[in-house]
Design a protein around this motif. Structure first.
Motif, mmCIF file in Angstrom:
data_model
loop_
_atom_site.group_PDB
_atom_site.id
_atom_site.type_symbol
_atom_site.label_atom_id
_atom_site.label_comp_id
_atom_site.label_asym_id
_atom_site.label_seq_id
_atom_site.Cartn_x
_atom_site.Cartn_y
_atom_site.Cartn_z
ATOM 1 N N UNK A 205 0.857 -1.184 0.000
ATOM 2 C CA UNK A 205 0.000 0.000 0.000
ATOM 3 C C UNK A 205 0.883 1.221 0.000
ATOM 4 N N UNK A 206 0.264 2.381 -0.010
ATOM 5 C CA UNK A 206 1.019 3.630 0.029
ATOM 6 C C UNK A 206 0.297 4.608 0.923
ATOM 7 N N UNK A 207 0.892 5.762 1.104
ATOM 8 C CA UNK A 207 0.271 6.783 1.928
ATOM 9 C C UNK A 207 -1.005 7.280 1.263
ATOM 10 N N UNK A 208 -1.960 7.646 2.078
ATOM 11 C CA UNK A 208 -3.242 8.152 1.613
ATOM 12 C C UNK A 208 -3.052 9.537 0.992
ATOM 13 N N UNK A 209 -3.949 9.924 0.088
ATOM 14 C CA UNK A 209 -3.866 11.249 -0.538
ATOM 15 C C UNK A 209 -4.003 12.379 0.474
ATOM 16 N N UNK A 210 -4.382 12.063 1.697
ATOM 17 C CA UNK A 210 -4.540 13.045 2.769
ATOM 18 C C UNK A 210 -3.258 13.852 2.996
ATOM 19 N N UNK B 296 -0.994 7.821 8.213
ATOM 20 C CA UNK B 296 -1.637 8.151 6.938
ATOM 21 C C UNK B 296 -1.590 7.022 5.919
ATOM 22 N N UNK B 297 -1.770 5.809 6.394
ATOM 23 C CA UNK B 297 -1.788 4.645 5.512
ATOM 24 C C UNK B 297 -3.161 4.545 4.858
ATOM 25 N N UNK B 298 -3.177 4.324 3.546
ATOM 26 C CA UNK B 298 -4.436 4.093 2.855
ATOM 27 C C UNK B 298 -4.938 2.690 3.162
ATOM 28 N N UNK B 299 -6.210 2.559 3.496
ATOM 29 C CA UNK B 299 -6.865 1.287 3.812
ATOM 30 C C UNK B 299 -6.093 0.498 4.882
ATOM 31 N N UNK B 300 -5.986 1.055 6.104
ATOM 32 C CA UNK B 300 -5.156 0.433 7.136
ATOM 33 C C UNK B 300 -5.684 -0.914 7.632
ATOM 34 N N UNK B 301 -6.989 -1.135 7.575
ATOM 35 C CA UNK B 301 -7.526 -2.414 8.046
ATOM 36 C C UNK B 301 -7.097 -3.566 7.145
ATOM 37 N N UNK B 302 -7.072 -3.338 5.840
ATOM 38 C CA UNK B 302 -6.602 -4.372 4.916
ATOM 39 C C UNK B 302 -5.120 -4.630 5.125
ATOM 40 N N UNK B 303 -4.359 -3.563 5.343
ATOM 41 C CA UNK B 303 -2.930 -3.716 5.606
ATOM 42 C C UNK B 303 -2.718 -4.561 6.856
ATOM 43 N N UNK B 304 -3.463 -4.250 7.933
ATOM 44 C CA UNK B 304 -3.357 -5.027 9.163
ATOM 45 C C UNK B 304 -3.739 -6.479 8.931
ATOM 46 N N UNK B 305 -4.813 -6.715 8.199
ATOM 47 C CA UNK B 305 -5.254 -8.086 7.926
ATOM 48 C C UNK B 305 -4.179 -8.886 7.230
#
Length: 154
Positions: free
Chosen positions: A18-23, A137-146
């Motif tokens: 993943x990458x950092x969120x556009x935030x 600022x991780x994009x989609x952190x729950x998927x990353x954790x999973x």
């Protein structure tokens, strides 16, 4: 994922990246909005030469600040790599700094209300020995954790 692919061990595969969120661009976006508002004020006060000039100078300053913030955010987002392999978690940030976590004890996700709405958050990885590694600022952190918790080697 150039760095991640370069440091993979023989037989090691990337499970998720993943990458950092556009935030990370929010500051630059807000500065652009302020610049547009100030430029609009400069146009609407064209009768008063001094006030119009002050607004134009302020608009240029905000434009330069927005450009600087946008460039910093672009470099930060482009040079941060986050990946889960079947053996470890790889986190590389910046042009020169690198960090890998070989053994993972626990993974926490912190998300604010806005983070939940827009899909970003902080993933905190607790490595062996109790070291905490927050990845903000991780994009989609729950998927990353999973993917971290589902990987057999981590």
């Amino acid at each position: 994922m150039r760095y991640v692919r370069r440091v993979l061990q023989p037989g090691e595969t990337i499970v998720y990246s993943t990458k950092l969120h556009w935030r990370v661009y929010i500051q630059a976006i807000l500065l652009v909005i302020a610049c547009v508002i100030i430029a609009g004020a400069a146009v609407s006060t064209s009768d008063s030469q001094n006030l119009s000039l002050a607004f134009k100078i302020a608009a240029v300053i905000f434009a330069l600040l927005a450009l600087s913030a946008g460039l910093r955010a672009f470099i930060r987002r482009a040079t941060t790599e986050l990946a889960v392999t079947d053996h470890r978690v790889i986190y590389k940030s910046g042009l020169l700094s690198r960090h890998t976590i070989e053994m993972v004890e626990s993974v926490d996700v912190d998300q604010s209300l806005l983070g939940r709405v827009f899909g970003y958050g902080t993933v905190i990885v607790r490595g062996t020995g109790g070291s905490l590694e927050p990845m903000r600022n991780i994009g989609d952190p729950l998927t990353f954790r999973s993917h971290i918790t589902a990987s057999p080697g981590t």
